[in-house]
Design a protein around this motif. Structure first.
Motif, PDB file in Angstrom:
ATOM      1  N   GLY A  35      86.148  47.744  30.198  1.00  0.00           N
ATOM      2  CA  GLY A  35      86.000  46.861  31.350  1.00  0.00           C
ATOM      3  C   GLY A  35      85.850  47.686  32.615  1.00  0.00           C
ATOM      4  O   GLY A  35      86.231  48.859  32.657  1.00  0.00           O
ATOM      5  N   PHE A  36      85.278  47.085  33.656  1.00  0.00           N
ATOM      6  CA  PHE A  36      85.151  47.769  34.950  1.00  0.00           C
ATOM      7  C   PHE A  36      85.538  46.805  36.057  1.00  0.00           C
ATOM      8  O   PHE A  36      84.991  45.714  36.161  1.00  0.00           O
ATOM      9  CB  PHE A  36      83.714  48.257  35.164  1.00  0.00           C
ATOM     10  N   HIS A  37      86.504  47.227  36.902  1.00  0.00           N
ATOM     11  CA  HIS A  37      86.974  46.332  37.961  1.00  0.00           C
ATOM     12  C   HIS A  37      86.960  46.967  39.338  1.00  0.00           C
ATOM     13  O   HIS A  37      87.458  46.374  40.286  1.00  0.00           O
ATOM     14  CB  HIS A  37      88.366  45.817  37.619  1.00  0.00           C
ATOM     15  N   GLY A  38      86.446  48.198  39.465  1.00  0.00           N
ATOM     16  CA  GLY A  38      86.359  48.809  40.784  1.00  0.00           C
ATOM     17  C   GLY A  38      87.097  50.130  40.864  1.00  0.00           C
ATOM     18  O   GLY A  38      87.641  50.611  39.862  1.00  0.00           O
ATOM     19  N   SER A  61      84.595  43.755  49.445  1.00  0.00           N
ATOM     20  CA  SER A  61      84.061  44.418  48.251  1.00  0.00           C
ATOM     21  C   SER A  61      84.645  43.752  47.014  1.00  0.00           C
ATOM     22  O   SER A  61      85.577  42.936  47.106  1.00  0.00           O
ATOM     23  CB  SER A  61      84.441  45.900  48.244  1.00  0.00           C
ATOM     24  N   GLY A  62      84.104  44.164  45.860  1.00  0.00           N
ATOM     25  CA  GLY A  62      84.588  43.629  44.594  1.00  0.00           C
ATOM     26  C   GLY A  62      85.968  44.149  44.242  1.00  0.00           C
ATOM     27  O   GLY A  62      86.845  43.396  43.793  1.00  0.00           O
ATOM     28  N   ALA A  63      86.175  45.447  44.455  1.00  0.00           N
ATOM     29  CA  ALA A  63      87.478  46.029  44.130  1.00  0.00           C
ATOM     30  C   ALA A  63      88.569  45.346  44.946  1.00  0.00           C
ATOM     31  O   ALA A  63      89.655  45.045  44.445  1.00  0.00           O
ATOM     32  CB  ALA A  63      87.464  47.530  44.421  1.00  0.00           C
ATOM     33  N   GLU A  64      88.271  45.062  46.212  1.00  0.00           N
ATOM     34  CA  GLU A  64      89.259  44.420  47.073  1.00  0.00           C
ATOM     35  C   GLU A  64      89.554  42.990  46.612  1.00  0.00           C
ATOM     36  O   GLU A  64      90.696  42.532  46.676  1.00  0.00           O
ATOM     37  CB  GLU A  64      88.740  44.435  48.517  1.00  0.00           C
ATOM     38  N   LEU A  77      89.130  39.546  32.724  1.00  0.00           N
ATOM     39  CA  LEU A  77      87.948  40.136  32.092  1.00  0.00           C
ATOM     40  C   LEU A  77      86.664  39.757  32.809  1.00  0.00           C
ATOM     41  O   LEU A  77      86.635  38.818  33.602  1.00  0.00           O
ATOM     42  CB  LEU A  77      87.851  39.724  30.622  1.00  0.00           C
ATOM     43  N   GLU A  78      85.603  40.509  32.495  1.00  0.00           N
ATOM     44  CA  GLU A  78      84.254  40.181  32.949  1.00  0.00           C
ATOM     45  C   GLU A  78      83.603  39.322  31.865  1.00  0.00           C
ATOM     46  O   GLU A  78      83.631  39.712  30.696  1.00  0.00           O
ATOM     47  CB  GLU A  78      83.406  41.448  33.095  1.00  0.00           C
ATOM     48  N   PRO A  79      82.992  38.191  32.228  1.00  0.00           N
ATOM     49  CA  PRO A  79      82.299  37.375  31.218  1.00  0.00           C
ATOM     50  C   PRO A  79      81.205  38.179  30.488  1.00  0.00           C
ATOM     51  O   PRO A  79      80.931  37.918  29.322  1.00  0.00           O
ATOM     52  CB  PRO A  79      81.709  36.235  32.031  1.00  0.00           C
ATOM     53  N   ALA A 124      81.571  39.372  44.255  1.00  0.00           N
ATOM     54  CA  ALA A 124      81.092  40.346  45.256  1.00  0.00           C
ATOM     55  C   ALA A 124      79.610  40.559  44.930  1.00  0.00           C
ATOM     56  O   ALA A 124      78.939  39.615  44.550  1.00  0.00           O
ATOM     57  CB  ALA A 124      81.890  41.638  45.245  1.00  0.00           C
ATOM     58  N   LYS A 125      79.103  41.780  45.022  1.00  0.00           N
ATOM     59  CA  LYS A 125      77.691  42.073  44.731  1.00  0.00           C
ATOM     60  C   LYS A 125      76.773  40.936  45.229  1.00  0.00           C
ATOM     61  O   LYS A 125      76.572  40.832  46.419  1.00  0.00           O
ATOM     62  CB  LYS A 125      77.504  42.371  43.246  1.00  0.00           C
ATOM     63  N   GLY A 126      76.231  40.119  44.342  1.00  0.00           N
ATOM     64  CA  GLY A 126      75.239  39.112  44.722  1.00  0.00           C
ATOM     65  C   GLY A 126      75.658  38.158  45.825  1.00  0.00           C
ATOM     66  O   GLY A 126      74.814  37.597  46.516  1.00  0.00           O
ATOM     67  N   VAL A 149      88.723  35.668  35.861  1.00  0.00           N
ATOM     68  CA  VAL A 149      87.397  36.202  35.552  1.00  0.00           C
ATOM     69  C   VAL A 149      86.890  37.046  36.717  1.00  0.00           C
ATOM     70  O   VAL A 149      86.895  36.598  37.866  1.00  0.00           O
ATOM     71  CB  VAL A 149      86.356  35.118  35.181  1.00  0.00           C
ATOM     72  N   ASP A 150      86.507  38.280  36.405  1.00  0.00           N
ATOM     73  CA  ASP A 150      85.892  39.179  37.372  1.00  0.00           C
ATOM     74  C   ASP A 150      84.390  38.940  37.287  1.00  0.00           C
ATOM     75  O   ASP A 150      83.716  39.427  36.388  1.00  0.00           O
ATOM     76  CB  ASP A 150      86.240  40.635  37.026  1.00  0.00           C
ATOM     77  N   GLU A 151      83.894  38.133  38.247  1.00  0.00           N
ATOM     78  CA  GLU A 151      82.468  37.775  38.245  1.00  0.00           C
ATOM     79  C   GLU A 151      81.725  38.515  39.358  1.00  0.00           C
ATOM     80  O   GLU A 151      80.753  38.003  39.914  1.00  0.00           O
ATOM     81  CB  GLU A 151      82.312  36.260  38.386  1.00  0.00           C
ATOM     82  N   VAL A 152      82.193  39.713  39.662  1.00  0.00           N
ATOM     83  CA  VAL A 152      81.546  40.519  40.691  1.00  0.00           C
ATOM     84  C   VAL A 152      80.086  40.768  40.312  1.00  0.00           C
ATOM     85  O   VAL A 152      79.199  40.714  41.157  1.00  0.00           O
ATOM     86  CB  VAL A 152      82.309  41.844  40.899  1.00  0.00           C
ATOM     87  N   GLN A 153      79.827  40.995  39.023  1.00  0.00           N
ATOM     88  CA  GLN A 153      78.449  41.233  38.573  1.00  0.00           C
ATOM     89  C   GLN A 153      77.797  39.971  37.992  1.00  0.00           C
ATOM     90  O   GLN A 153      76.611  39.747  38.149  1.00  0.00           O
ATOM     91  CB  GLN A 153      78.430  42.369  37.534  1.00  0.00           C
ATOM     92  N   THR A 154      78.592  39.136  37.288  1.00  0.00           N
ATOM     93  CA  THR A 154      78.017  37.985  36.575  1.00  0.00           C
ATOM     94  C   THR A 154      77.890  36.742  37.435  1.00  0.00           C
ATOM     95  O   THR A 154      77.191  35.800  37.055  1.00  0.00           O
ATOM     96  CB  THR A 154      78.891  37.619  35.359  1.00  0.00           C
TER      97      THR A 154
HETATM   98  C1  LIG Z   1      80.735  46.481  40.816  1.00  0.00           C
HETATM   99  C2  LIG Z   1      81.900  45.839  40.181  1.00  0.00           C
HETATM  100  C3  LIG Z   1      83.187  45.881  40.749  1.00  0.00           C
HETATM  101  C4  LIG Z   1      83.476  46.682  42.000  1.00  0.00           C
HETATM  102  O1  LIG Z   1      82.889  46.122  43.123  1.00  0.00           O
HETATM  103  P1  LIG Z   1      82.790  47.004  44.462  1.00  0.00           P
HETATM  104  O2  LIG Z   1      82.151  46.087  45.458  1.00  0.00           O
HETATM  105  O3  LIG Z   1      81.971  48.196  44.127  1.00  0.00           O
HETATM  106  O4  LIG Z   1      84.182  47.364  44.832  1.00  0.00           O
HETATM  107  C5  LIG Z   1      84.197  45.194  40.135  1.00  0.00           C
HETATM  108  N1  LIG Z   1      83.989  44.492  39.004  1.00  0.00           N
HETATM  109  C6  LIG Z   1      82.779  44.419  38.426  1.00  0.00           C
HETATM  110  C7  LIG Z   1      82.605  43.608  37.203  1.00  0.00           C
HETATM  111  C8  LIG Z   1      81.694  45.098  38.982  1.00  0.00           C
HETATM  112  O5  LIG Z   1      80.488  45.051  38.390  1.00  0.00           O
END
Ligand SMILES: *Cc1c(COP(=O)(O)O)cnc(C)c1O
Length: 401
Positions: A133-136, A101-104, A185-187, A247-249, A218-223
């Motif tokens: 910001g959002f990181h999980g 996952s992204g949080a992990e 940070l998230e871009p 993560a995500k994509g 850089v937290d690129e879980v979404q970007t």
């Molecule tokens: C969704 C998201 C997370 C968390 O990812 P999960 O897979 O839900 O744990 C972390 N950072 C960003 C930028 C996100 O959009």
């Protein structure tokens, strides 16, 4: 089947959900328990980068599940090695650790940075993160996130995440002490409402972190994975970070994430990091298949073109209804409503007949769009004409009050 036949009360209540059970998906469309179809601009929350149930994922799952599910994380497996190699060859990073996952992945980034701080910076451990910001949702990531209220709900917080303001380099500089090890940070702040870090800010941040010997994470879980029209969001500002999370994509719909870093930062030793499912071949095989699609010639160019088209259409809609424009990169975009009608629009869109529309309102005055990256121009036109109907409807009923 009727909704009442599902005993949803066996599930923990964690969010209000509409009385719908989704049973099927293909491309940009979902189908519910009654057979009603929905045009889906959520796509599993920016997860299904190739849409619902693409053949490449089906094929990868079938092929790999016949061969090998999990030899244990104590051994190499072919999809894990091959996919890591693809990621390092196509980014500025040298090493990969796969997560679920992204949080992990973000937890891993923080551990890696703290370890690096112990080895190189006298035990410095603080990571500067950002308001909104959002990181999980793990304890440490809720502490790293800048979501209002998250500092107290599961108190005490994990310490070591002072908050700066996005696009304000002085606010970052002010927080740097001898305890600081990095900045994360998230871009583009996704959950915060599609708020891009400007390229100038990202460049200034890279210079500032270099000057102070700090890690840029850089937290690129979404970007990441093509969402912004570049393979990775950091490429929008021509910088090279030290650590990146994905993560995500990356899984196209299956649980997969990754922590990447440059060779100089790869300081984990045996015992520091691991996990039963991390790098297991079933998900890694899917990741590899998805990546090969995103990496096909012309794919990212088409994401940019579609992003540009969506941007223009949203801008037109905004003018039509006297709204406040739109923003975003590639196929991560938001429409600025000017009024707090986001929640009403989400419901009215979902309830449209005969085909519903699924959209997200991360803030009451904003709609967010995160379509599949292979969305067609026709599906964008369809979104716009459906939005035109629901916006008019909601504005009319609001005016009638
Ligand atoms: C969704 C998201 C997370 C968390 O990812 P999960 O897979 O839900 O744990 C972390 N950072 C960003 C930028 C996100 O959009």
């Amino acid at each position: 089947m009727e909704f009442s036949q599902y005993n949803v009360n066996s599930l923990m209540y964690i969010t209000p959900r509409p009385e719908l059970v989704f049973v099927e998906g293909k491309g940009m469309y979902l189908t519910d328990h009654k057979g009603k179809r929905y045009l889906d601009y959520l796509q599993g929350w920016a997860v299904n980068c190739l849409g619902h149930c693409p053949d490449v994922i089906h094929d990868a799952l079938v092929t790999q599940s016949k061969k090998l599910l999990n030899p244990s994380p104590a051994f190499y497996n072919a999809p894990m090695v091959e996919f890591a190699d693809l990621l390092t060859k196509n980014s500025c990073f040298d090493r990969v650790f796969f997560t679920n996952s992204g949080a992990e992945a973000n937890e891993g980034a923080v551990k890696l940075a703290r370890k690096w701080g112990q080895l190189n910076k006298n035990g410095a451990f603080e990571i500067i993160t950002f308001d909104h910001g959002f990181h999980g949702r793990t304890l440490a990531m809720m502490s790293a996130s800048g979501k209002p209220g998250w500092d107290t709900i599961f108190a005490p917080q994990v310490s070591g995440f002072p908050k700066a303001d996005l696009n304000d380099i002085a606010s970052v500089e002010k927080l740097i002490t001898d305890k600081t090890v990095g900045v994360m940070l998230e871009p583009v702040q996704g959950e915060g409402g599609v708020i891009p870090a400007s390229p100038e800010f990202m460049q200034a941040l890279r210079e500032l972190t270099k000057k102070h010997g700090l890690l840029l994470i850089v937290d690129e879980v979404q970007t990441g994975m093509g969402r912004t029209g570049e393979l990775f969001g950091y490429q929008l500002s021509n910088i090279e970070p030290d650590i990146m999370t994905l993560a995500k994509g990356i899984g196209g719909g299956v649980p997969l994430g990754a922590l990447l870093c440059r060779e100089e930062v790869a300081c984990f030793v045996p015992g520091d990091q691991g996990g039963t499912y991390n790098g297991a071949p079933l998900m890694a095989a899917v990741g590899k298949a998805v990546f090969n699609e995103l990496n096909k010639p012309g794919f990212l160019t088409s994401v940019k073109e579609k992003g540009e088209y969506l941007s223009q259409q949203l801008e037109k809609l905004s003018e039509e209804f006297g709204m406040q424009g739109e923003r975003g990169f590639g196929l991560l975009r938001a429409l600025k409503l000017g009024d707090n009608i986001g929640g009403k629009l989400v419901e009215a869109a979902r309830d449209m007949e005969p085909v519903g529309l699924l959209i997200n309102s991360p803030r009451p005055d904003l709609l967010r769009f995160m379509p599949a990256l292979n969305v067609t121009k026709e599906e964008i036109d369809e979104l716009i004409s459906m939005l035109r109907v629901v916006i008019a409807e909601v504005k009319k009923s609001d005016a009638g009050k």
